[in-house]
Design an enzyme around this catalytic site. Sequence first.
Site, PDB file in Angstrom:
ATOM      1  N   ASP A 168      -5.523   7.886  -1.603  1.00 50.29           N
ATOM      2  CA  ASP A 168      -6.223   7.187  -0.726  1.00 50.29           C
ATOM      3  C   ASP A 168      -7.773   7.502  -0.955  1.00 50.29           C
ATOM      4  O   ASP A 168      -8.316   8.267  -0.166  1.00 50.29           O
ATOM      5  CB  ASP A 168      -5.947   7.175   0.792  1.00 50.29           C
ATOM      6  CG  ASP A 168      -4.542   6.271   1.258  1.00 50.29           C
ATOM      7  OD1 ASP A 168      -4.431   5.554   0.764  1.00 50.29           O
ATOM      8  OD2 ASP A 168      -3.663   7.632   1.703  1.00 50.29           O
ATOM      9  N   HIS A 209       0.794  -1.328  -0.027  1.00 48.02           N
ATOM     10  CA  HIS A 209       0.082  -0.218   0.011  1.00 48.02           C
ATOM     11  C   HIS A 209       0.952   1.115  -0.062  1.00 48.02           C
ATOM     12  O   HIS A 209       0.640   2.161  -0.748  1.00 48.02           O
ATOM     13  CB  HIS A 209      -0.951  -0.053   1.196  1.00 48.02           C
ATOM     14  CG  HIS A 209      -1.829   0.971   1.372  1.00 48.02           C
ATOM     15  ND1 HIS A 209      -2.932   1.331   1.609  1.00 48.02           N
ATOM     16  CD2 HIS A 209      -1.566   2.449   1.715  1.00 48.02           C
ATOM     17  CE1 HIS A 209      -3.627   2.477   1.535  1.00 48.02           C
ATOM     18  NE2 HIS A 209      -2.566   3.135   1.831  1.00 48.02           N
ATOM     19  N   GLU A 210       1.845   1.445   0.849  1.00 48.54           N
ATOM     20  CA  GLU A 210       2.496   2.521   1.166  1.00 48.54           C
ATOM     21  C   GLU A 210       3.676   2.764  -0.183  1.00 48.54           C
ATOM     22  O   GLU A 210       3.804   3.796  -0.561  1.00 48.54           O
ATOM     23  CB  GLU A 210       3.471   2.494   2.342  1.00 48.54           C
ATOM     24  CG  GLU A 210       2.713   2.478   3.708  1.00 48.54           C
ATOM     25  CD  GLU A 210       1.522   3.759   3.821  1.00 48.54           C
ATOM     26  OE1 GLU A 210       1.940   4.723   3.185  1.00 48.54           O
ATOM     27  OE2 GLU A 210       0.223   3.639   4.390  1.00 48.54           O
ATOM     28  N   HIS A 229       2.241   4.465  -3.215  1.00 46.42           N
ATOM     29  CA  HIS A 229       2.033   6.002  -2.925  1.00 46.42           C
ATOM     30  C   HIS A 229       3.191   6.835  -3.455  1.00 46.42           C
ATOM     31  O   HIS A 229       3.108   7.765  -4.140  1.00 46.42           O
ATOM     32  CB  HIS A 229       1.928   6.283  -1.478  1.00 46.42           C
ATOM     33  CG  HIS A 229       0.541   6.215  -0.861  1.00 46.42           C
ATOM     34  ND1 HIS A 229      -0.527   6.554  -1.610  1.00 46.42           N
ATOM     35  CD2 HIS A 229       0.047   5.551   0.274  1.00 46.42           C
ATOM     36  CE1 HIS A 229      -1.549   6.067  -0.705  1.00 46.42           C
ATOM     37  NE2 HIS A 229      -1.146   5.881   0.286  1.00 46.42           N
TER      38      HIS A 229
END
Length: 355
Positions: free
Chosen positions: A318, A305-306, A309
Amino acid sequence: MKSNIFVSFYLVLLLVFFATMIPTGIVSASTDGATVTLSVDAAYYGADQPVIIHVTITNPTGHPLRVLKWHTPADEVEGPLFLVQQNGLPVAYIGPLYKRPKPVHEDFVNLKAGESITRDVDLALYYDLSVSGNYSISYNVSSWDLYSEKGNGKKDADRLTSNELKLSITGREYSAAPVIEPLTVTGSTSFAKCTATQQPLLASARTQASIYSADALSYLNAGKSDSRYNTWFGPSNTSWFNMVTSHFTSIVDAMDNAKVTFDCSCKKNYYAYVYPAKPYTIYLCKVFWQAPMTGTDSKAGTLIHEMSHFNSVASTNDWVYGQAAAKSLAANDPQKAITNADNHEYFAENTPKLP
């Protein structure tokens, strides 16, 4: 004929009477939720001046409102709250992006009927204002959880938008995050403020994240587009499918080869966060340490997820959090799903397993 005219005139008088009896505050109040107003003290800002935006959030309704703090500057700015454009071109957000658990009661700010809160935000701390020129700024956030931790139950997210400001700003240098000196270095992984217990957990999480992301890329490279893809990214078309594939190509490369710094200093009740313009430092927060190593919302999945980014990887947003919201986004707005970080994480974790 005369009696009909009299009745009509009498009805008009009654309508006027009852209209004057309604309190003016209720008549003008919106039933849609909170409103946002932006204001500034000047129209021009030099390179050495903070660009202070006064943000006023108001409850214009006749009843109390609860607004999710994550989408306000009530405590601090924790995401891209503004739409900023320079000479018509979008300006990059350089502040933190978080992975959060489902909101709870304490994550909302309470506004009584007619109540307002005002917070000042220095735009230069969160947006790339390095280019001189004319800027337009407006408040622009959306969330299914904007007013309730249970979601709004609707097909579309609730929104907070504002008036548009027009400013002239002289470009200035920015620093998206402090420079961190690693305390311990092991191969291509370094640690800042991580204990001897936390460091091997992070090394294992990175290894598992590499396995997850490689599996996802293999699936995509095989040209598959079945229930697994459709659940998290919606109906497939060639350009969107290719974009997701390119995202995971970059995620795999970064997870395997980038010099990643794990910073364990965050004490917030979130999973983790990054500054998208500052690869590859990942800040781990309290909820991360409570998560399982693999599975839904896992340590490994959080790293994917991170990693997604970072602007140099996939530049995801998000838009929504959680599996239910991610599935809904894929079904109703696949163009956003393919740029949502949680959708990438759940696709890679693949739990419960889909073909």
